[in-house]
Design a protein around this motif. Structure first.
Motif, PDB file in Angstrom:
ATOM      1  N   GLY C 272     -15.321 -59.036   8.860  1.00 22.61           N
ATOM      2  CA  GLY C 272     -16.723 -58.880   8.961  1.00 22.61           C
ATOM      3  C   GLY C 272     -17.486 -60.126   9.048  1.00 22.61           C
ATOM      4  N   LEU C 273     -17.196 -61.094   8.137  1.00 23.72           N
ATOM      5  CA  LEU C 273     -17.866 -62.466   7.970  1.00 23.72           C
ATOM      6  C   LEU C 273     -16.646 -63.471   8.135  1.00 23.72           C
ATOM      7  CD1 LEU C 273     -20.442 -61.866   4.897  1.00 23.72           C
ATOM      8  CD2 LEU C 273     -20.738 -61.608   7.591  1.00 23.72           C
ATOM      9  N   LYS C 274     -17.012 -64.315   8.807  1.00 22.07           N
ATOM     10  CA  LYS C 274     -15.656 -65.269   9.048  1.00 22.07           C
ATOM     11  C   LYS C 274     -16.273 -66.714   8.878  1.00 22.07           C
ATOM     12  CE  LYS C 274     -14.491 -62.117  12.832  1.00 22.07           C
ATOM     13  NZ  LYS C 274     -14.569 -62.001  14.446  1.00 22.07           N
ATOM     14  N   GLY C 275     -16.503 -67.178   7.949  1.00 21.77           N
ATOM     15  CA  GLY C 275     -16.931 -68.573   7.414  1.00 21.77           C
ATOM     16  C   GLY C 275     -18.311 -68.863   7.643  1.00 21.77           C
ATOM     17  N   LEU C 276     -19.187 -67.977   7.024  1.00 17.07           N
ATOM     18  CA  LEU C 276     -20.349 -68.053   7.282  1.00 17.07           C
ATOM     19  C   LEU C 276     -20.942 -69.213   6.339  1.00 17.07           C
ATOM     20  CD1 LEU C 276     -22.916 -65.165   8.192  1.00 17.07           C
ATOM     21  CD2 LEU C 276     -23.303 -66.403   6.118  1.00 17.07           C
ATOM     22  N   CYS C 277     -22.031 -69.802   6.792  1.00 14.36           N
ATOM     23  CA  CYS C 277     -22.494 -70.988   5.893  1.00 14.36           C
ATOM     24  C   CYS C 277     -24.182 -70.581   6.160  1.00 14.36           C
ATOM     25  CB  CYS C 277     -22.241 -72.296   6.085  1.00 14.36           C
ATOM     26  SG  CYS C 277     -20.578 -72.566   5.931  1.00 14.36           S
ATOM     27  N   LEU C 278     -24.930 -70.778   5.029  1.00 13.41           N
ATOM     28  CA  LEU C 278     -26.542 -70.938   5.312  1.00 13.41           C
ATOM     29  C   LEU C 278     -26.738 -71.447   3.951  1.00 13.41           C
ATOM     30  CD1 LEU C 278     -27.907 -68.456   3.753  1.00 13.41           C
ATOM     31  CD2 LEU C 278     -27.142 -67.102   5.732  1.00 13.41           C
ATOM     32  N   ASP C 292     -27.056 -56.029  16.635  1.00 10.22           N
ATOM     33  CA  ASP C 292     -26.545 -55.358  15.558  1.00 10.22           C
ATOM     34  C   ASP C 292     -25.073 -55.480  15.588  1.00 10.22           C
ATOM     35  OD1 ASP C 292     -26.338 -53.644  13.685  1.00 10.22           O
ATOM     36  OD2 ASP C 292     -27.063 -51.758  14.551  1.00 10.22           O
ATOM     37  N   GLY C 293     -24.455 -55.288  14.537  1.00  9.80           N
ATOM     38  CA  GLY C 293     -22.986 -55.201  14.352  1.00  9.80           C
ATOM     39  C   GLY C 293     -22.631 -56.443  14.298  1.00  9.80           C
ATOM     40  N   ASN C 294     -23.008 -57.749  14.098  1.00  8.83           N
ATOM     41  CA  ASN C 294     -22.348 -58.969  14.137  1.00  8.83           C
ATOM     42  C   ASN C 294     -22.373 -59.594  12.707  1.00  8.83           C
ATOM     43  OD1 ASN C 294     -21.624 -60.412  17.018  1.00  8.83           O
ATOM     44  ND2 ASN C 294     -23.784 -59.434  17.337  1.00  8.83           N
ATOM     45  N   TYR C 475     -23.679 -64.408  14.895  1.00  6.61           N
ATOM     46  CA  TYR C 475     -22.821 -63.859  16.166  1.00  6.61           C
ATOM     47  C   TYR C 475     -21.405 -63.842  15.685  1.00  6.61           C
ATOM     48  CZ  TYR C 475     -20.548 -63.322  20.532  1.00  6.61           C
ATOM     49  OH  TYR C 475     -19.763 -62.565  21.609  1.00  6.61           O
ATOM     50  N   GLU C 476     -20.870 -62.339  15.585  1.00  7.55           N
ATOM     51  CA  GLU C 476     -19.521 -62.278  15.275  1.00  7.55           C
ATOM     52  C   GLU C 476     -19.301 -63.037  13.901  1.00  7.55           C
ATOM     53  OE1 GLU C 476     -16.867 -63.409  18.379  1.00  7.55           O
ATOM     54  OE2 GLU C 476     -17.197 -61.290  19.367  1.00  7.55           O
ATOM     55  N   GLY C 477     -20.082 -62.536  12.867  1.00  7.96           N
ATOM     56  CA  GLY C 477     -19.629 -63.057  11.685  1.00  7.96           C
ATOM     57  C   GLY C 477     -19.941 -64.413  11.186  1.00  7.96           C
ATOM     58  N   LYS C 478     -20.608 -65.264  12.020  1.00  3.75           N
ATOM     59  CA  LYS C 478     -20.806 -66.660  11.939  1.00  3.75           C
ATOM     60  C   LYS C 478     -22.285 -66.959  12.080  1.00  3.75           C
ATOM     61  CE  LYS C 478     -16.602 -68.796  12.736  1.00  3.75           C
ATOM     62  NZ  LYS C 478     -15.634 -69.468  13.664  1.00  3.75           N
ATOM     63  N   MET C 497     -27.925 -65.223  20.706  1.00  2.75           N
ATOM     64  CA  MET C 497     -27.569 -63.734  20.414  1.00  2.75           C
ATOM     65  C   MET C 497     -26.401 -63.041  20.801  1.00  2.75           C
ATOM     66  SD  MET C 497     -31.435 -62.500  19.188  1.00  2.75           S
ATOM     67  CE  MET C 497     -31.110 -60.797  19.281  1.00  2.75           C
ATOM     68  N   ALA C 498     -26.512 -63.251  22.279  1.00  2.49           N
ATOM     69  CA  ALA C 498     -25.491 -62.543  22.991  1.00  2.49           C
ATOM     70  C   ALA C 498     -24.164 -63.476  23.167  1.00  2.49           C
ATOM     71  CB  ALA C 498     -26.101 -62.463  24.363  1.00  2.49           C
ATOM     72  N   GLY C 499     -23.986 -64.471  22.098  1.00  3.17           N
ATOM     73  CA  GLY C 499     -22.797 -65.297  22.244  1.00  3.17           C
ATOM     74  C   GLY C 499     -22.806 -66.538  23.043  1.00  3.17           C
ATOM     75  N   GLY C 500     -24.077 -66.603  23.509  1.00  2.00           N
ATOM     76  CA  GLY C 500     -24.115 -67.754  24.668  1.00  2.00           C
ATOM     77  C   GLY C 500     -23.594 -69.130  24.453  1.00  2.00           C
ATOM     78  N   GLY C 501     -23.809 -69.445  23.009  1.00  2.00           N
ATOM     79  CA  GLY C 501     -23.412 -70.824  22.613  1.00  2.00           C
ATOM     80  C   GLY C 501     -21.749 -71.193  22.751  1.00  2.00           C
ATOM     81  N   LYS C 502     -21.311 -69.757  22.632  1.00  4.72           N
ATOM     82  CA  LYS C 502     -19.620 -69.825  22.288  1.00  4.72           C
ATOM     83  C   LYS C 502     -19.191 -70.514  23.721  1.00  4.72           C
ATOM     84  CE  LYS C 502     -17.850 -67.827  19.121  1.00  4.72           C
ATOM     85  NZ  LYS C 502     -17.323 -68.371  17.848  1.00  4.72           N
ATOM     86  N   LYS C 503     -19.839 -69.951  24.824  1.00  5.50           N
ATOM     87  CA  LYS C 503     -19.201 -70.222  26.258  1.00  5.50           C
ATOM     88  C   LYS C 503     -19.395 -71.770  26.437  1.00  5.50           C
ATOM     89  CE  LYS C 503     -19.390 -65.444  26.679  1.00  5.50           C
ATOM     90  NZ  LYS C 503     -20.385 -64.388  27.076  1.00  5.50           N
TER      91      LYS C 503
END
Lengths: 340, 363, 503
Positions: C272-278, C292-294, C475-478, C497-503
């Motif tokens: 669910g969480l993949k290496g989250l920092c804050l 929802d669901g990230n 986004y996706e646990g990060k 939010m839509a994962g744009g930064g990933k692409k």
């Protein structure tokens, strides 16, 4: 809502009237004549067990005939109810209260101490009090006879025994049965199982089937309701079973070879008689072949005549004291088959 | 809304209303039983009379009534505390059994001694044995998520069979000097003293009532009780509030089992004085009905356990005086129990009617 | 045009509450009529009366100019009224078709005529532009689709007056647009729709006319085109409403929460969480934005001790908190406003004062040895209830009997009473009406002013933008992006939010 309530009310009113008419209005008025009341408290199997309790109830019936008493029964559903049942009857001035079964012993003792002027009797148990007659049976004598019959009739040289729970009474029968069998055939193989309950016919069948499958062709059941399953198994397998307490041949006329008869009725009716005649004594009474309370049944003529004669011969030897059937495991170990 | 004094007195007040409901339930049951008795050839009113006479007719009868009330009260409380924690403990019968075994053992194995010490030791043994029998399913639920109903059913069987084995002909607790399948009698110093002469009622009933008050205080006045109730009503909210849900499940089932153990110990020490295989005639199962009829509230359970006690002791007289068949007696008591269980829906029905009525007048 | 529904002078009382006070409602044939009001204004009661679920104490209902008296929904359905409830009445393990025909099956002999039912249903759904797979199981389709099934069910039963009870509350923005389309097509085909809501935007977007209810009374009936949101809000709440919270200047203080490289599983045991920092500082509101669901709910649960961490570190004021339980987090100065107040926030069967005690049960001054001083708890609760304007007759009422807004206020009151160092607010305004939202926002802002560190998780982007000093996109646990409040544009955040930064 109102309508519903009204209709329900009407229905109930009609039911009320109908039920009253159907029930025949007033119940019969109390009897004027005061008779001696003699009562019994059953064990947890209750009336209709086809053996023990029914036999005691029959004994009271005989007393009704002979001595003109009134009989009464209270069926206990649980251990905790024995004392209240016995006390209730004592409070209602019963002339004799019979407790059936060894599990009721403590309760009879406690109540008899509480009501020292009331007469009690206990079947299959011993209470040392001046107002308690303890009735014992020499089941070992009867078991010895059916053991001998089983061994004689068996073609495989293997016979069986199914007990309800392991109790002093069932152990006593086991000892007598085994002694009778080895008297006939010292090499006979005897299967012994205890079902752990007196109230589960299915369990009885479960116990009997493997014994039959291993070659036993006669099984003696000492298991109350559980024993009915043994008889059922005999019927299915076409083998023999030996009944207990009463003549159980009617349950399977072709398969119940014999029954070890224990005349609880005679003992109970005797106790009633003693109360009526004023000869009641608080002591131990032992009922065996001599008292006509222990016997074996021949109904159905399944036992060959020579075997019947043989058994009668043994009976005489027991009467004369020539044979002493063992009543415990210790006595069984010490038992040497008589040379016949 | 127009004020209705009757409504305020009998229905507006919750605690009074639960009492009214219970009374009504019994009343309805008696109506149904009336017909059954008539149709089976008995005259109902004398039979009811016998029922009451059997419970209140003499000092002995009333004593019998209290004798059965005692274990019912203990085990009813046991069911209630588990229920308050959202757990369904139908294992009380087994917990009663192990409690009885432990109490009987301590009761006869030691020589005569100071009765206060001996009785306390026996009761403590029963308490601990019952607690163990509650701890096991609690642990299984908390650790492995095994539903408590499943595990306690199994533990019931284990307890029954252990008891049967212990006092069987070859069992280690069997009294060798007696032919009954029972343990030796406990010492006189281990017996719970009877309250009055000519009746079997013993101090256990006082202990049971005191226990009811203790459980009441525990549930509604203490931190532990608050946490137990919170877990029972909403374990997620309880968890969020920092309550360790698993620990409380284990603890509560242990307490519940311990109360069952107390029922068994007191029954052995006050009534039977020795151990039989099935010395409890299903008090642990009746406990469910007792607790639910008592609104799962310790004070309500005192009343409902007493009511069940009346039924049990009264039913003897129904048989003795009118020859009502044993099974018939069971049917009658079962119907009464059934209607008692229906007291909640009956309450809703009444409230509904009252509401409609009072609205009707206000328009 | 003639009114198809006329409800006149409806009065309905519940014990202690006047839910409807001489309410009159007129709905014309073929219109979308909005019933607007805050929670507890009497909208649902009025519709339940119309649908026959409850009876009114007095008043008259006319359908197509005929006086009717319903004793149950069955009668209402027979008069052509249907209702889509907030909670769907569907059987999850049945297919869409089975759900639709349930209770009204076309039969051939003793068997259900599947071919005929399929044809009928396909006709209806085609006609209103609601194509869907009739053979899918209800449990497998989305919430929006399930709502369609409910609507189709009404059509299948021949309803021409349809009541929608807050239909948008459970939908995503995309699904809301779809729903609008369906409503539009229903109206074009002459169906009448009553639309219950407390969201002003929706009223303006879809309705023809609007009836505003407040405190059980009709405040106004008005044509939608002749009004605006500000006016409607004033009618609904009874006073002026501020739409955006003004954020006073405040400098962030020391770091309160620091999360590093956090891993945790989700409900299904997946990552669910993949290496989250804050990190969150005192006097700062950090908003977590995301679809929802990230991993939002996992994050909140881990940060409150309700979910196990797999690895990583959680530090509250330099104290390592990973692997600690919820009690420890509370003790360390965390307050938690859970996203599901009914599940995690309150015990509905408990009286309000016992709910206020949750989390304080082992703390002075409420404890006296092993006992709890409930008198003190009651008094203290009374104070909180007044301070947070929770509207209840007394603190002995059951929490379950309160309206949603009041429940949330109660949770807020309790959590603020902890005087926390760190406030974790997860969807704090979900399901609340305008007045209540405003209240909650004010309180959160106040907490920031008092130097609390606030972590705000919400699916409502405007809420995040309104309140936060910093915005983190999950986004996706990060955490994949960070924005300062002043420099953030919602389009940019939406893209991330839509994962744009990933692409």
């Amino acid at each position: 809502m109102k309508k519903v309530l009204k209709t329900t009310g009407m229905v109930f009113l009609i039911l009320f009237i109908a039920a009253n008419i159907w029930a025949g209005g007033e119940q019969e008025v109390e009897k004027v004549e005061k008779k001696l009341v003699m009562a019994m408290v059953t064990n947890q199997s209750g009336l209709g067990d086809q053996s023990f309790n029914d036999a005691a109830w029959e004994g009271l019936a005989q007393a009704v005939e002979k001595y003109g008493i009134e009989r009464k029964v209270l069926e206990a559903r649980e251990q905790a109810q024995y004392v209240p049942n016995l006390s209730t009857l004592a409070e209602q001035n019963a002339a004799l209260i019979v407790g059936v079964g060894f599990m009721i012993k403590d309760a009879v003792k406690e109540t008899a101490e509480m009501f020292p002027n009331t007469n009690f009797a206990i079947v299959d148990g011993g209470v040392d009090l001046p107002n308690v007659a303890s009735i014992h049976f020499k089941e070992n004598e009867g078991a010895f006879l059916v053991g001998a019959i089983a061994a004689k009739v068996s073609k495989t040289g293997k016979i069986g025994y199914v007990g309800g729970m392991s109790t002093p009474v069932t152990n006593r029968m086991e000892a007598g049965y085994r002694a009778g069998a080895i008297t006939v055939n010292p090499d006979i193989e005897i299967f012994i199982s205890y079902a752990g309950t007196f109230a589960d016919p299915a369990k009885g069948e479960e116990m009997a089937v493997p014994q039959y499958d291993q070659g036993a062709d006669v099984i003696f059941q000492v298991a109350g309701q559980t024993g009915l399953g043994v008889i059922n198994a005999a019927k299915k397998k076409g083998k023999y079973a030996i009944g207990i307490d009463r003549d159980q041949n009617y349950l399977a006329p072709k398969n119940v070879l014999s029954s070890m008869i224990k005349r609880v009725d005679i003992a109970v009716s005797n106790a009633c008689g003693m109360v009526v005649n004023g000869t009641f004594e608080g002591k131990h009474y032992y009922y065996g072949i001599k008292e006509g309370a222990i016997d074996f049944a021949t109904t159905g003529n399944l036992i060959p005549p020579d075997v019947v004669n043989y058994a009668n011969m043994l009976k005489k030897k027991i009467l004369s004291g020539e044979i002493n059937p063992p009543s415990t495991y210790e006595e069984l170990d010490a038992f040497t088959p008589p040379k016949l | 809304m127009k004020k209705n004094p009757l409504f305020d007195i009998f229905i507006g007040n919750d605690s009074v209303f639960s009492f009214v409901k219970a009374i009504l339930a019994v009343f309805f049951a008696l109506i149904i039983v009336y017909f059954i008795l008539l149709l089976t050839g008995y005259s109902p009113f004398p039979v009811y009379g016998a029922l009451l006479k059997g419970a209140f007719g003499s000092r002995r009868c009333f004593g019998e009534c209290l004798v059965s009330t005692t274990p019912l009260l203990f085990s009813g409380l046991g069911f209630a505390i588990a229920y308050r924690c959202g757990l369904f403990n139908i294992g009380l019968e087994g917990q009663i059994t192990v409690g009885g075994i432990a109490a009987a053992f301590i009761g006869y194995i030691f020589p005569e001694m100071n009765p206060v010490i001996h009785v306390s030791a026996c009761i403590a043994a029963g308490f601990l044995a019952g607690a163990l029998w509650g701890f096991i399913p609690g642990y299984l639920k908390a650790r492995f998520g095994i539903h408590e109903v499943i595990s306690v059913i199994m533990l019931n069987h284990i307890a029954f069979k252990i008891a049967a084995y212990l006092v069987s002909m070859q069992g280690p607790m069997k009294d060798r000097l007696d032919d009954m399948p029972a343990s030796p009698f406990i010492r006189d110093s281990a017996k719970i003293v009877r309250l009055v002469n000519g009746s079997r009622v013993h101090w256990g009933i006082i202990l049971a009532v005191i226990t009811a008050f203790i459980i009441w205080v525990l549930l509604f006045r203490t931190r532990l009780g608050f946490r137990i109730r919170a877990v029972g009503k909403n374990k997620y909210a309880a968890e969020t509030a920092g309550i360790n849900v698993k620990r409380h499940i284990i603890l509560t089932l242990s307490i519940s089992g311990a109360l069952g153990g107390l029922a068994g110990a007191v029954e052995i020490l006050g009534v039977h004085y020795r151990l039989f295989a099935a010395f409890s005639p299903g008090y642990g199962f009746d406990a469910i009905a007792v607790a639910l009829l008592g609104m799962v509230h310790p004070i309500g359970i005192i009343a409902s356990a007493f009511l069940f006690g009346i039924l049990r002791s009264g039913s003897v007289f129904m048989q003795a005086m009118y020859g009502v068949n044993k099974d018939m007696v069971s049917v009658i008591t079962a119907i009464i129990v059934l209607f008692m269980g229906m007291s909640a829906p009956i309450g809703i029905m009444i409230k509904d009617r009252f509401k409609r009525k009072s609205h009707g007048t206000s328009v | 045009m003639a009114a198809i529904i006329r409800m006149e002078n409806i009065i309905k009382t519940f014990p202690g509450v006047l839910a409807n006070d001489k309410v009159s409602l007129e709905v014309e044939k073929g219109e979308i009529h909005c019933l607007l009001g805050e929670n507890g204004a009497g909208k649902s009661t009025l519709m339940n009366i119309l649908y026959g679920l409850t009876s009114c104490d007095s008043g008259e209902i006319y359908i197509k100019d005929q006086l009717v008296e319903f004793s149950g929904p069955r009668d209402a359905i027979a008069s052509g009224i249907g209702m889509v409830h907030q909670h769907f009445m569907l059987i999850p393990v049945f297919t869409v078709m089975e759900n639709l025909i349930l209770g009204n099956e076309p039969v051939k002999g003793l068997k259900i005529d599947k071919i005929k039912s399929e044809k009928i249903l396909a006709d209806i759904s085609g006609k209103y532009g609601m194509e869907m797979n009739l053979h899918a199981y209800v449990k497998d389709i989305s919430v929006g689709m399930q709502q369609r099934v409910e609507i189709l069910k009404l059509l299948y039963r021949g309803a021409d007056i349809m009541i929608f009870d807050e239909p948008t509350a459970i939908l995503t923005p995309q699904e809301i647009l779809e729903l609008y389309k369906v409503m539009e097509s229903l109206r074009q085909r002459g169906k009448t729709i009553i639309f219950i809501t407390h969201k002003l935007k929706e009223v303006m977007e879809i309705s023809d006319r609007v009836t505003v209810l407040r405190d059980g009374r009709v405040i106004n009936k008005i044509k939608t085109e002749s009004t605006n949101t500000r006016e409607l809000a004033k009618m609904m709440v009874g006073r002026e409403v501020l739409f955006s919270t003004r954020r006073p200047e405040k400098r962030a203080g020391a770091e309160v929460l620091r999360v590093e490289d956090l891993y945790a599983k989700d409900k299904r045991g997946q990552k669910g969480l993949k290496g989250l920092c804050l990190n969150v500082k005192a006097g700062e509101i950090v908003g977590i934005a995301g679809v929802d669901g990230n991993g939002q709910s996992e994050l909140v649960e881990v940060l409150t001790g309700l979910r196990r961490t797999d690895s990583g570190s959680i530090k509250i004021e330099d104290r390592e908190m990973a692997h600690r339980n919820a009690g420890r987090f509370l003790a360390a100065g965390t307050a938690h406003i859970p996203d599901d107040r009914l599940l995690r926030g309150l015990i509905l069967d408990f009286p309000l004062y016992e709910n206020m005690l949750l989390g304080f049960q082992d703390q002075k001054p409420f404890t006296k040895g092993i006992f709890i001083d409930f008198n003190k708890v009651r008094q203290w609760s009374k104070g909180l209830v007044e301070a947070f304007d929770v509207r209840v007759p007394n603190v002995n009422v059951q929490a379950g009997s309160l309206s949603g807004g009041n429940q949330q206020k109660a949770v807020l009151a309790r959590e603020f009473a902890r005087d926390p160092k760190l406030l974790i607010a997860s969807q704090p305004t979900r399901g609340l009406d305008v007045g209540a939202i405003e209240f909650v926002h004010e309180r959160i802002m106040q907490a920031r002013q008092n130097g609390k560190a606030v972590l705000l998780v919400s699916l409502d982007l405007s809420e995040i933008m309104n309140l936060s000093d910093r915005i983190l996109v999950i986004y996706e646990g990060k955490i994949i992006a960070e924005f300062m409040a002043d420099e953030a544009a919602d389009t940019e955040i939406g893209f991330m939010m839509a994962g744009g930064g990933k692409k």
